[in-house]
Design a protein around this motif. Structure first.
Motif, PDB file in Angstrom:
ATOM      1  N   TYR A 258       0.843  -1.189   0.000  1.00  0.00           N
ATOM      2  CA  TYR A 258       0.000   0.000   0.000  1.00  0.00           C
ATOM      3  C   TYR A 258       0.882   1.244   0.000  1.00  0.00           C
ATOM      4  N   ALA A 259       0.247   2.373  -0.306  1.00  0.00           N
ATOM      5  CA  ALA A 259       0.922   3.668  -0.292  1.00  0.00           C
ATOM      6  C   ALA A 259       0.154   4.604   0.616  1.00  0.00           C
ATOM      7  N   LEU A 260       0.884   5.454   1.297  1.00  0.00           N
ATOM      8  CA  LEU A 260       0.305   6.560   2.046  1.00  0.00           C
ATOM      9  C   LEU A 260       0.685   7.856   1.352  1.00  0.00           C
ATOM     10  N   GLN A 261      -0.303   8.749   1.201  1.00  0.00           N
ATOM     11  CA  GLN A 261      -0.061  10.030   0.538  1.00  0.00           C
ATOM     12  C   GLN A 261      -0.659  11.149   1.386  1.00  0.00           C
ATOM     13  N   TRP A 262       0.175  12.156   1.660  1.00  0.00           N
ATOM     14  CA  TRP A 262      -0.241  13.310   2.437  1.00  0.00           C
ATOM     15  C   TRP A 262      -0.368  14.518   1.515  1.00  0.00           C
ATOM     16  N   GLU A 263      -1.539  15.102   1.468  1.00  0.00           N
ATOM     17  CA  GLU A 263      -1.729  16.324   0.685  1.00  0.00           C
ATOM     18  C   GLU A 263      -0.962  17.478   1.334  1.00  0.00           C
ATOM     19  N   VAL A 264      -0.371  18.333   0.511  1.00  0.00           N
ATOM     20  CA  VAL A 264       0.322  19.520   1.000  1.00  0.00           C
ATOM     21  C   VAL A 264      -0.436  20.745   0.496  1.00  0.00           C
ATOM     22  N   GLU A 265      -0.984  21.500   1.429  1.00  0.00           N
ATOM     23  CA  GLU A 265      -1.734  22.714   1.086  1.00  0.00           C
ATOM     24  C   GLU A 265      -0.781  23.906   1.060  1.00  0.00           C
ATOM     25  N   ALA A 266      -1.068  24.869   0.185  1.00  0.00           N
ATOM     26  CA  ALA A 266      -0.284  26.094   0.110  1.00  0.00           C
ATOM     27  C   ALA A 266      -0.975  27.180   0.914  1.00  0.00           C
ATOM     28  N   GLU A 267      -0.305  27.644   1.975  1.00  0.00           N
ATOM     29  CA  GLU A 267      -0.792  28.818   2.699  1.00  0.00           C
ATOM     30  C   GLU A 267      -0.059  30.038   2.147  1.00  0.00           C
ATOM     31  N   ILE A 268      -0.796  30.911   1.484  1.00  0.00           N
ATOM     32  CA  ILE A 268      -0.190  32.070   0.840  1.00  0.00           C
ATOM     33  C   ILE A 268      -0.339  33.261   1.776  1.00  0.00           C
TER      34      ILE A 268
ATOM     35  N   ARG B 189       1.541  23.408   4.315  1.00  0.00           N
ATOM     36  CA  ARG B 189       0.754  22.838   5.419  1.00  0.00           C
ATOM     37  C   ARG B 189       0.432  21.394   5.042  1.00  0.00           C
ATOM     38  N   VAL B 190       1.005  20.448   5.794  1.00  0.00           N
ATOM     39  CA  VAL B 190       0.865  19.029   5.483  1.00  0.00           C
ATOM     40  C   VAL B 190      -0.358  18.462   6.192  1.00  0.00           C
ATOM     41  N   ALA B 191      -1.140  17.676   5.450  1.00  0.00           N
ATOM     42  CA  ALA B 191      -2.318  17.039   6.037  1.00  0.00           C
ATOM     43  C   ALA B 191      -1.924  16.198   7.243  1.00  0.00           C
ATOM     44  N   LYS B 192      -2.741  16.249   8.280  1.00  0.00           N
ATOM     45  CA  LYS B 192      -2.446  15.469   9.481  1.00  0.00           C
ATOM     46  C   LYS B 192      -2.630  13.976   9.251  1.00  0.00           C
ATOM     47  N   GLU B 193      -3.574  13.626   8.395  1.00  0.00           N
ATOM     48  CA  GLU B 193      -3.843  12.222   8.113  1.00  0.00           C
ATOM     49  C   GLU B 193      -3.615  11.946   6.626  1.00  0.00           C
ATOM     50  N   PRO B 194      -2.932  10.847   6.294  1.00  0.00           N
ATOM     51  CA  PRO B 194      -2.720  10.510   4.883  1.00  0.00           C
ATOM     52  C   PRO B 194      -3.906   9.751   4.297  1.00  0.00           C
ATOM     53  N   LYS B 195      -3.947   9.686   2.977  1.00  0.00           N
ATOM     54  CA  LYS B 195      -4.851   8.773   2.292  1.00  0.00           C
ATOM     55  C   LYS B 195      -4.091   7.482   2.008  1.00  0.00           C
ATOM     56  N   ARG B 196      -4.772   6.359   2.120  1.00  0.00           N
ATOM     57  CA  ARG B 196      -4.149   5.051   1.932  1.00  0.00           C
ATOM     58  C   ARG B 196      -4.676   4.409   0.647  1.00  0.00           C
TER      59      ARG B 196
END
Length: 332
Positions: A252-262, A269-276
């Motif tokens: 499996y893979a874990l992926q964390w979204e990274v949001e841009a705070e401008i 800003r890294v997501a606290k929980e990843p998607k699996r």
């Protein structure tokens, strides 16, 4: 697949300056695709197939639902004693040989290949694939074709006479405007041309990169990653999106979204929980732009994957991979 035309480049149109809604739509799409997913069967606006050969797409700019157009993924299959039709296009392509062996004719020169080789179709190449053996040959094709299309490099088609020949002079050598030295670069990268190394990502075999200046490809970076049973890759963050193809094993893979705070500048800003995402042999796994990713071999067997990404990101200032966590095997 019931389309009137093939989508070569997908556009962005919005009445607002912010484009967050496009990213939200993209991130909502399922990122794992298996053999049941055929987004294009090459019956529209494709000139490569013969009566025996077969081409089908897994990822492309015309997909609904849309993943990416920075890297396209399709397959080419040649039964024993067969070939496809030759054609030419300005964009490069890379063929990872999944099964069998055969050869290419590129610009009237022969290049032999076999399983686990990476074969390059160079810029402005007239090419054709041949399988003179009894066993089937199958290749995974990755390319950054939309990059050429976006830049107006669209002179492609089957071999034949030009339109309006009376308006043009005699033939000239097209290679005069190519990068110097490309004719001496390799078109086939075999396992013997590469070495397995333990890196922060894990045990990898790089097949195409800016540092491999002997390979004739400028648009796609590619490597294999081999993760031991029960182990994991490094946890890494980069801007470029990426497509994995599972060669062997599962996990499996874990992926964390990274949001841009401008704010006064860009902050991540890294997501606290990843998607699996569960993956197994034959699957493609998509990693969107600006994400953190980590792969796990979790079904009791090693996990071996092939990765491809568009090299243009590195020319845009995103040539660093940041490791949040190294692979367990890395001691550097």
């Amino acid at each position: 697949m019931a389309k009137k035309g093939r989508v070569f480049v997908r556009g962005l149109t919005s009445e607002t300056y912010g484009l967050n809604h496009f990213r939200e739509q993209q991130l909502a799409v399922e990122r794992v695709r298996d053999d049941s997913v055929v987004v294009d069967d090459a019956k529209v606006a494709h000139s490569g197939d013969s009566a025996k050969s077969r081409t089908w797409w897994r990822v492309g700019p015309g997909d609904e639902e849309f993943l990416t157009q920075t890297i396209q993924v399709h397959f080419v299959e040649l039964p024993g004693q067969s070939s496809n039709h030759g054609h030419g296009h300005q964009n490069e392509a890379a063929f990872y040989i999944l099964e069998g062996r055969g050869y290419e004719i590129h610009d009237d020169r022969r290049y032999d290949w076999a399983k686990d080789d990476l074969v390059f179709v160079h810029t402005d190449s007239v090419h054709r694939h041949f399988n003179p053996y009894d066993e089937k040959a199958k290749a995974l094709v990755v390319k950054a074709k939309s990059t050429w299309m976006f830049m107006g490099l669209i002179q492609q088609g089957r071999s034949g006479p030009i339109d309006r020949p009376e308006e043009f002079g005699e033939r000239e050598d097209w290679s005069r405007i190519w990068t110097p030295g490309v004719l001496d670069r390799k078109k086939v990268i075999s396992p013997k041309d590469t070495a397995w190394e333990v890196t922060p990502l894990g045990r990898t075999r790089v097949m195409a990169s800016p540092e491999m200046t002997d390979g004739r490809i400028f648009s796609v970076d590619a490597y294999e990653l081999d993760i031991a049973a029960g182990s994991r890759s490094g946890k890494y963050w980069k801007m470029a999106d990426e497509v994995f193809y599972v060669l062997e094993g599962g996990g499996y893979a874990l992926q964390w979204e990274v949001e841009a705070e401008i704010a006064e500048k860009y902050y991540a800003r890294v997501a606290k929980e990843p998607k699996r995402f569960e993956i197994t042999e034959g699957d493609t796994l998509y990693v969107p732009q600006n994400h953190i990713c980590q792969l796990f071999a979790a079904d009791g067997t090693p996990l071996r994957v092939f990765s491809a990404q568009n090299r243009v990101f590195k020319h845009l200032g995103y040539d660093t991979v940041h490791y949040v966590e190294n692979a367990p095997e890395y001691q550097g």
